[in-house]
Structures are given as structure tokens and as C-alpha cells.
Design an enzyme around this catalytic site. Structure first.
Site, mmCIF file in Angstrom:
data_model
loop_
_atom_site.group_PDB
_atom_site.id
_atom_site.type_symbol
_atom_site.label_atom_id
_atom_site.label_comp_id
_atom_site.label_asym_id
_atom_site.label_seq_id
_atom_site.Cartn_x
_atom_site.Cartn_y
_atom_site.Cartn_z
ATOM 1 N N CYS A 196 -19.396 -5.188 -4.280
ATOM 2 C CA CYS A 196 -18.764 -6.406 -3.780
ATOM 3 C C CYS A 196 -17.501 -6.020 -3.025
ATOM 4 C CB CYS A 196 -18.378 -7.305 -4.937
ATOM 5 S SG CYS A 196 -19.804 -7.790 -5.884
ATOM 6 N N HIS A 219 -23.346 9.920 3.145
ATOM 7 C CA HIS A 219 -23.767 9.043 2.045
ATOM 8 C C HIS A 219 -24.486 9.799 0.954
ATOM 9 C CE1 HIS A 219 -23.301 6.298 5.508
ATOM 10 N NE2 HIS A 219 -22.676 5.594 4.594
ATOM 11 N N GLY A 258 -11.431 10.889 8.311
ATOM 12 C CA GLY A 258 -10.185 10.356 7.746
ATOM 13 C C GLY A 258 -10.044 10.522 6.258
ATOM 14 N N ASP A 287 -9.901 3.153 13.968
ATOM 15 C CA ASP A 287 -11.288 2.941 13.539
ATOM 16 C C ASP A 287 -11.777 1.545 13.888
ATOM 17 O OD1 ASP A 287 -11.604 5.437 12.295
ATOM 18 O OD2 ASP A 287 -10.692 4.736 10.433
ATOM 19 N N ASN A 314 -21.224 -9.168 6.536
ATOM 20 C CA ASN A 314 -21.023 -7.854 5.940
ATOM 21 C C ASN A 314 -21.906 -7.705 4.695
ATOM 22 O OD1 ASN A 314 -19.930 -5.339 5.518
ATOM 23 N ND2 ASN A 314 -18.011 -6.089 4.641
HETATM 24 N N1 GLN Z 1 -11.092 6.426 8.451
HETATM 25 C C1 GLN Z 1 -12.015 5.792 7.562
HETATM 26 C C2 GLN Z 1 -12.455 6.787 6.499
HETATM 27 O O1 GLN Z 1 -12.618 7.907 6.796
HETATM 28 C C3 GLN Z 1 -13.211 5.246 8.295
HETATM 29 C C4 GLN Z 1 -14.143 4.490 7.382
HETATM 30 C C5 GLN Z 1 -15.275 3.787 8.065
HETATM 31 O O2 GLN Z 1 -15.606 4.057 9.182
HETATM 32 N N2 GLN Z 1 -15.910 2.855 7.419
HETATM 33 O O3 GLN Z 1 -12.687 6.439 5.383
#
Ligand code: GLN
Ligand code: ZN
Length: 765
Positions: free
Chosen positions: A527, A705, A447, A610, A122
């Protein structure tokens, strides 16, 4: 003598503050440099104090080591070249820059370089961008040499770490103006610069250097292996004073090892945590003098090493190679592990049993030393350490807290029909549309909505639980009201109560524990603190029903229940290593299944599970894909198939290269899939249907983003392009991902436009 070594030390959490202050314009470049000098010195000394004899240098970075490497070789895309050499430019490459116009300056808007997940971690690296006419050269200041000298001045002789030329090129991509560029065609141009770098390191007094070639863990074409051979034959011949240690990690080197023997390199590092079975094969492929660095201490996890087991493996290697030819090391750079247990005060006092099972980077260095010491001076020389380790390992193995027989029995009893919806998708779709009709091109979001500060206040104890709950209710109500005003079709409650999509569930499940300082780098200065799965996971109480039902009570529109899928929970946690990951994932799946069923019982008809991290968990080698995807998809199915045909299961994925997982996505059998798509190529959508995907789909129409508000026209164009690949009845209109990093103003404007797109599409029906 067996050497105790390390491949890299964590760095980012400690630099976070100063870096972010620099971004905010509060500290100078000089202050940033001073902080770095101090931190590097501390880290070297700390590793030295643990007894390591080969300590890495050049592993430090403020943002990303691949970015630093690109800059060191002057691989700087055109759009950043006018910026002054230094932190500001480097951060601009990582983050992009946007500045409004002033009287003296035009507005600046430069897009960051692409960020990608580092293999199956990650951690995200900045993808080098190469041009057809790429030139490489070292600047006046060469980071790796500087840091080697910096350590030398402290009296510490380090092992410089350099990203190797093949991985450097292979991890990169062709710049926009250089489509079709064969990355490896740049080798003849980059190698002289590597020669120059190595010459400088030799001159500075380096002997061993660590050349990271993580791409050796991937499937590599024989032609590429031939390049490894010629490359290293050339580089080692040009630097006779240096001893090259080629480092691989995260998997097995396999037959890629074939080039090592007569390539002139002095040694090879292999990951024996991920791939313990490779030891014999690798030994058989070394020449008479090459060193083998044994990655025996897990650099990706937080558990103590079973030193007795590790010692057995190391002893076999010493027997085969002799002690001069064996190094002990963590499996990979410790970048992926937290720094030290010294500050885990709460775990140490409140969870002493569990605390005793852990080892962070500092403790891992110590383990490396203990192993080397035992090999060099006999096991009796570290008798106390080994005994203590054995006691701790045994305590964990026999702990009453890691197993739960009810969970085990439930796992045993899973039946194949628990992995299947009652009917196939076409039949479900008909039933769903009849039972709960929605407008064509239904709109929804992923979400989360903009975040509030209430949680922080609650965590700090500034407000009590009752006040906090009231606050969350208000937030939910606000969020629902806003969505109603926007006229969105399938609403969400906004996730105001969730700190993190994995931790939130971890906190509500048995089998999880949380650290205070288990931070690891994710990207840039960001982090994450993965929760720790130490025992059998199960759900004791419902986790999301109250908030979801409350949100549903506020609207006549359908409210989507929001859950995190089992694979993502697994992928973003530190996972116990005493049972297979697939078993842990199945336990998580059962817990989520219970929640899904309870949401349905509570009247929720849209439920989203998700799985943004499902692609991240894909193994490095194609031959291992099927095994992983089998259990990962099964876990998703187990979590989602306990419902009636009329309940609509959604799933969401982002950060994905879907290429390798189309089939898996089809098999996940969700009714609606929302994916990040606003930036990518529409043809990917064609590939979905070619691979047999025929369910509903919402490819994001805008990038979350960026604070930029997308116009109706641009999103409509995207949606129209999507319709070339997706039947009209299957297309949903939604953003790329959750909106939690955005502000309300831009969210409102963006979603107003998004709803207008759906309306325009309906009007053209
Ligand atoms: N349900 C999450 C949100 O909307 C999904 C986040 C994600 O996909 N990283 O924040
Ligand atoms: Zn997402």
C-alpha cells in the site's frame, strides 16, 4: 426512487497483515479465509450503515481483482497449473515462487505474471495471459457467487461486480507460446462461461449486476464497439432475470456509448468527476428505460464532494430520466481511496481546519446517500448534512492557508526562457565533456542503496534527532566508500534519509500535509500513503543540499544530486482539486528548480531529477495526450533548466511503456536519461533515435526487482545489443532502477560485474 450505490470498497490495507503472515508461513490458509470473511462482512455492514442500497460484492481480493477473475475463469498459465488450487497458487501467479532444492524436491523458480498499471492509477493489476488454445471454465467454487451468497447469509442483498469480457480480454496479453494471438478472437470461447456465471448469480438471487468495462474509456476501434454490441446483446438475452449495469470510469465514454441503447443492458455508470461534460451526450444515447449511474463522488481523491454542485447535476439527470432511472455513486471503485477518517486522530486534533475538508471511503458512501436522500425526499430532509457540507466547502474555498500570493505571482511571471537550457544538447555535451571528463561508458546507479532500519527507530522515537543524523551520515559514508571500492564513476549518496521519494520532498515543502491512515493499494499487499497537497506549494529551505554536499566531500568523484521531479510528486500525491493539476505541477516545478540551482551553487555538477511517473499520468484518450504532455514536460523543463551548460541534468524513468511519450522525452532535453530496460526489447532503443533522441542514455543492464546476481557476460551482451542503437559516446552503464529493495551482498556482486562490463567495453574501444 434514486438508489444510493457503490462500485467497490477498499480491501487491501486490512488484509495486508494476514496475507504477509501467510507468505511467511506463520498462518494457515484457513486463517486467511476467516480473516477475509470477517473483513467482507465489516465492509458490507459499514456501507449499509452509511445508507447505501446497492452494495457491491465480489470486489474483494487478497492480491488483485483481475488476477482473481482470471483464476475464476481458469486462465492460469501453464507454469502454475501443477500447483494446488488455492491461495498459494494465486499468490504465486502474482509474486512468482522461488524455493531452494531440498532432499525430496527440486528447486522451484516460477516467474510471476506481468504486472501493469491500472489505467492512469498507481494500482497495478496482474495481466492475464491468454493462449491460442485457451479454454475457459468455472471451477467448483465461483468466487463471485460465493461472496454474493456470503452477503446474502448476512441479510445483505448485494450487487455482484464482474470484470466484463471485453475489458478482460483487452487488458490481457498473448502468452509467450501464443505470439500474435488476436485477443478478441477468444470471445466466442469466453462468453459461454460468462453466461454460466451469470446464470449462477441469477439462481443465487442476484438482480442487478455490475459489469466493469473500463476499456470503454479508451480509444476503441469501431470494430471493437461492434463486439461490445453483440456481446451484451447475447449476454443479456441469456440472463433475462439479471439487470446489467455497465460500469465505465476514469474518463468519458464518448462515442463508445453508441452500443448501449439496444444492447439489452439495463444501465450505464459514468464518471462525472473526471468527465462532467458527458452527461447530456450520454443521456441522449440511452433508451427509454435504461438507468444512468452518476459517478459524482470522487473515488480517486480525498476531498469532500461539493454536494450542492453534485445535486444540481443529479437533479438535471432526474429531470431528464425520472428518479427510477438514476443511481448515485462514487466515480469509480473506492479501491483508490483510503478507508475511513475515523482513525485520523492526528489530523483531526492538530489540523482540524484541513481535516474538515476530507472524505475517505466511508464518508464518501455517506455523501452518496445524502445526495440520493435529497433527491428522493427533498433537500430539507438532509438539511443539516447539506448545510454542514456547504460550510465546509466554503471554509476550504476561502481558507487563508490554500493560497500564497508570492507563489501565485511567481507563477504569473514565468518567462519562456525559464523553460530552456542556455544551449542545445550537442553544445552542452561538448562543454560538459571538456569541463568534467568521464571515462567512456560511464557507470552510475539510479540513487537508492539498501535501506536501514534507523529511520523506523527514529520515527518511533527510539533514537533522537542528533543520533539519527549521525546515523545517516555514517550510512552515506558507507555507501560512498562502497561505490569507490567498486570503482563506479558517478556516485550517489544512497538516499538513506528518504522514506519515500515523494513524501521526503512533501515533508519539506509548504502546501503538503500527511495522513496517518490514508493508505491505498498499490500492488499485491503493498500500500502507499500519498501525501496530500492542499495549498500552494513552495520551498522554504533547501531540501537535499546538506546530505549531497556531505557525500561530495567524501570523494573526488562526482556526486550526483538526487531529486524527484514535479510530475512524479504530483502523480503520487492526493492533489487539491480546486485549481488545475497543471498549476500545482508548475508550483512543484518552481520548488524543485530552486533546489537544482542550489545544488549547482553548492558545486554539484550532476543532478538527477527522477520522473518515473510521467507515463502514468498520460490521459486515457490520445486526443488528450498533447495537452498533458505539454504542461508535464514544461514542468520538468522549468525544474531543470536553471543551470549552466556544464551542469549535467539526468532524469530517470521506469515502469514505462515509452511508445506514447518518445517525443515528450526528447523535449525534456535532459543530458542523460536512465531507463528501465533490462527486460524489454532492445528495439525500443532504436525508436528513441528515430524519434530524434540524441542525448546520453543508460538503459538498465540488470533488473533490480530480483535478488539474482547478473553475470558479466549477460550484461555485456545487453550492452553490446544496446550499442547497435546507441552511439558509443552516449551510452551509460547502470542498473534499471534504485537498489533500495536489495541487500548489500547482491548489490556489491551485481555492481562489481556491472563495472567489469564497462571496463570490457572500454578495452574494446
Ligand atoms: N532515485 C530513486 C531510487 O533510486 C528512483 C526510484 C524510482 O525510479 N522509482 O530509489
Ligand atoms: Zn526507477
Amino acid at each position: 426512487m434514486v438508489q444510493a450505490t457503490n462500485l467497490g470498497f477498499p480491501r487491501i490495507r486490512e488484509t495486508k497483515k494476514i496475507v504477509e503472515s501467510f507468505w511467511a508461513g506463520k498462518v494457515t490458509e484457513q486463517a486467511v479465509d476467516e480473516a477475509a470473511v470477517k473483513l467482507r462482512a465489516e465492509n458490507w455492514k459499514l456501507q449499509q450503515a452509511q445508507g447505501l442500497s446497492q452494495i457491491p460484492s465480489g470486489d474483494f481480493s487478497f492480491y488483485d481483482h483481475v488476477l482473481d477473475h482470471s483464476v475464476m475463469f481458469n486462465v492460469i498459465p501453464q507454469r502454475f497449473r501443477h500447483l494446488r488450487d488455492g491461495h498459494e497458487r494465486n499468490f504465486a501467479i502474482g509474486r512468482g515462487i522461488q524455493k531452494p532444492a531440498t532432499e525430496t524436491q527440486e528447486k522451484v523458480d516460477i516467474e510471476a505474471q506481468e504486472m501493469k498499471k491500472w489505467f492512469d492509477t498507481n494500482y497495478h493489476y496482474i495481466v492475464p495471459e491468454f493462449e491460442t488454445n485457451q479454454t475457459f471454465h468455472l471451477g467448483a467454487q465461483v468466487k463471485t457467487v460465493q461472496e454474493f451468497n456470503e452477503a446474502k447469509a448476512l441479510g445483505i442483498h448485494t450487487r455482484p461486480v464482474v470484470l466484463g469480457p471485453l475489458s478482460f480480454l483487452l487488458l490481457g496479453k498473448a502468452a509467450k507460446n501464443s505470439a500474435g494471438l488476436d485477443l478478441l478472437s477468444l470471445l466466442p470461447k469466453v462468453l459461454p462461461v460468462y453466461e454460466e456465471l451469470f446464470a449462477k448469480l441469477a439462481e443465487a438471487g442476484a438482480d442487478w449486476i455490475q459489469v466493469d468495462e473500463p476499456c470503454l474509456g479508451l480509444d476503441v476501434a469501431p470494430a471493437v464497439i461492434a463486439h461490445y454490441h453483440t456481446t451484451y446483446t447475447r449476454l443479456t438475452a441469456a440472463a433475462p432475470k439479471l439487470k446489467f449495469l455497465i460500469a465505465t470510469y476514469f474518463g468519458r465514454i464518448g462515442n463508445n456509448v453508441s452500443f448501449i441503447k439496444d444492447s439489452g443492458v439495463a444501465g450505464l455508470h459514468i464518471d462525472l468527476v473526471r468527465a462532467p461534460e458527458q452527461l447530456e451526450h450520454v443521456i441522449a444515447n440511452l433508451n427509454q428505460s435504461q438507468v444512468l449511474s452518476l459517478g459524482l463522488v470522487d473515488g480517486r481523491n480525498i476531498w469532500k464532494t461539493n454536494l450542492a454542485n453534485a445535486l444540481k447535476i443529479a437533479q438535471a439527470a432526474v429531470q431528464a430520466l425520472g428518479s427510477e432511472r438514476v443511481f448515485i455513486a462514487p466515480s469509480c471503485s473506492l479501491l483508490h481511496a483510503p478507508v475511513t477518517l475515523r482513525f485520523e486522530k492526528r489530523l483531526a486534533s492538530k489540523h482540524a481546519e484541513l481535516f474538515d475538508w476530507l472524505a475517505y471511503s466511508e464518508e464518501k458512501c455517506k455523501e452518496v446517500h445524502t445526495l440520493a436522500h435529497a433527491l428522493n425526499h427533498g433537500v430539507d430532509s438532509v438539511k443539516a448534512e447539506l448545510a454542514d457540507n456547504a460550510r465546509s466547502i466554503e471554509a476550504r474555498r476561502t481558507s487563508a492557508h490554500t493560497t500564497n500570493s508570492a507563489v501565485r505571482q511567481r507563477l504569473e511571471a514565468i518567462e519562456p526562457e525559464q523553460l530552456r537550457r542556455r544551449s542545445a544538447f550537442p553544445e552542452r555535451q561538448t562543454k560538459q565533456h571538456a569541463a568534467h571528463p568521464l571515462p567512456a561508458f560511464p557507470t552510475t546507479t539510479i540513487g537508492s542503496f539498501p535501506q536501514t532500519k534507523a529511520r523506523a527507530k527514529f520515527t518511533k522515537g527510539e533514537i533522537d534527532a542528533a543520533a539519527y543524523n549521525e546515523f545517516i551520515k555514517k550510512e552515506i559514508a558507507y555507501c560512498v566508500e562502497e561505490q569507490e571500492k567498486l570503482n563506479i564513476d558517478v556516485l550517489v549518496h544512497g538516499e538513506a534519509e528518504r522514506n519515500d521519494m515523494v513524501a521526503y520532498f512533501g515533508e519539506r515543502l509548504e502546501g503538503y500535509i500527511f495522513s496517518e491512515n490514508g493508505w491505498i493499494a498499490s500492488y499485491g499487499s503493498r500500500c502507499v500513503r500519498p501525501p496530500i497537497i492542499f495549498g500552494d506549494v513552495h520551498r522554504v529551505n533547501p531540501m537535499t543540499i546538506t546530505e549531497t554536499v556531505y557525500a561530495q566531500s567524501l570523494t573526488s568523484k562526482p556526486m550526483k544530486g538526487m531529486l524527484t521531479g514535479p510530475v512524479t510528486c504530483l502523480q503520487w500525491s492526493f492533489v487539491r482539486d480546486d485549481i488545475p493539476r497543471s498549476v500545482v505541477c508548475t508550483q512543484l516545478a518552481l520548488a524543485i528548480r530552486d533546489e537544482v540551482v542550489d545544488l549547482e551553487k553548492a558545486g554539484i555538477i550532476h543532478i538527477q531529477v527522477d520522473e518515473p511517473a510521467i507515463r502514468e499520468g498520460l490521459p486515457l484518450r490520445a486526443i488528450d495526450f498533447d495537452f498533458y504532455l505539454q504542461w508535464a514536460v514544461d514542468a520538468f523543463l522549468l525544474s531543470t533548466t536553471g543551470v549552466n551548460d556544464t551542469t549535467v541534468i539526468h532524469t530517470h524513468m521506469c515502469y514505462s511503456d515509452f511508445q506514447d511519450i518518445f517525443q515528450a522525452i526528447v523535449r525534456m532535453d535532459a543530458d542523460v536519461l536512465t531507463i528501465e530496460n533490462s527486460k524489454s526489447d532492445m528495439r525500443i532503443l532504436g525508436a528513441f533515435s528515430t524519434h530524434g533522441y540524441n542525448a546520453e542514455i543508460g538503459p538498465g543492464v540488470f533488473d533490480i526487482h530480483s535478488p539474482r546476481v547478473p553475470s558479466v557476460q549477460e550484461m555485456k551482451e545487453r550492452a553490446d545489443a544496446m550499442l547497435q542503437y546507441i552511439p558509443r559516446r552516449n551510452l551509460w552503464i547502470n542498473p534499471d532502477c534504485g537498489l533500495k529493495t536489495r541487500g548489500w551482498k547482491e548489490v556489491r556482486e551485481s555492481l562489481t560485474n556491472l563495472v567489469a562490463v564497462a571496463e570490457a567495453l572500454r578495452a574494446s574501444e
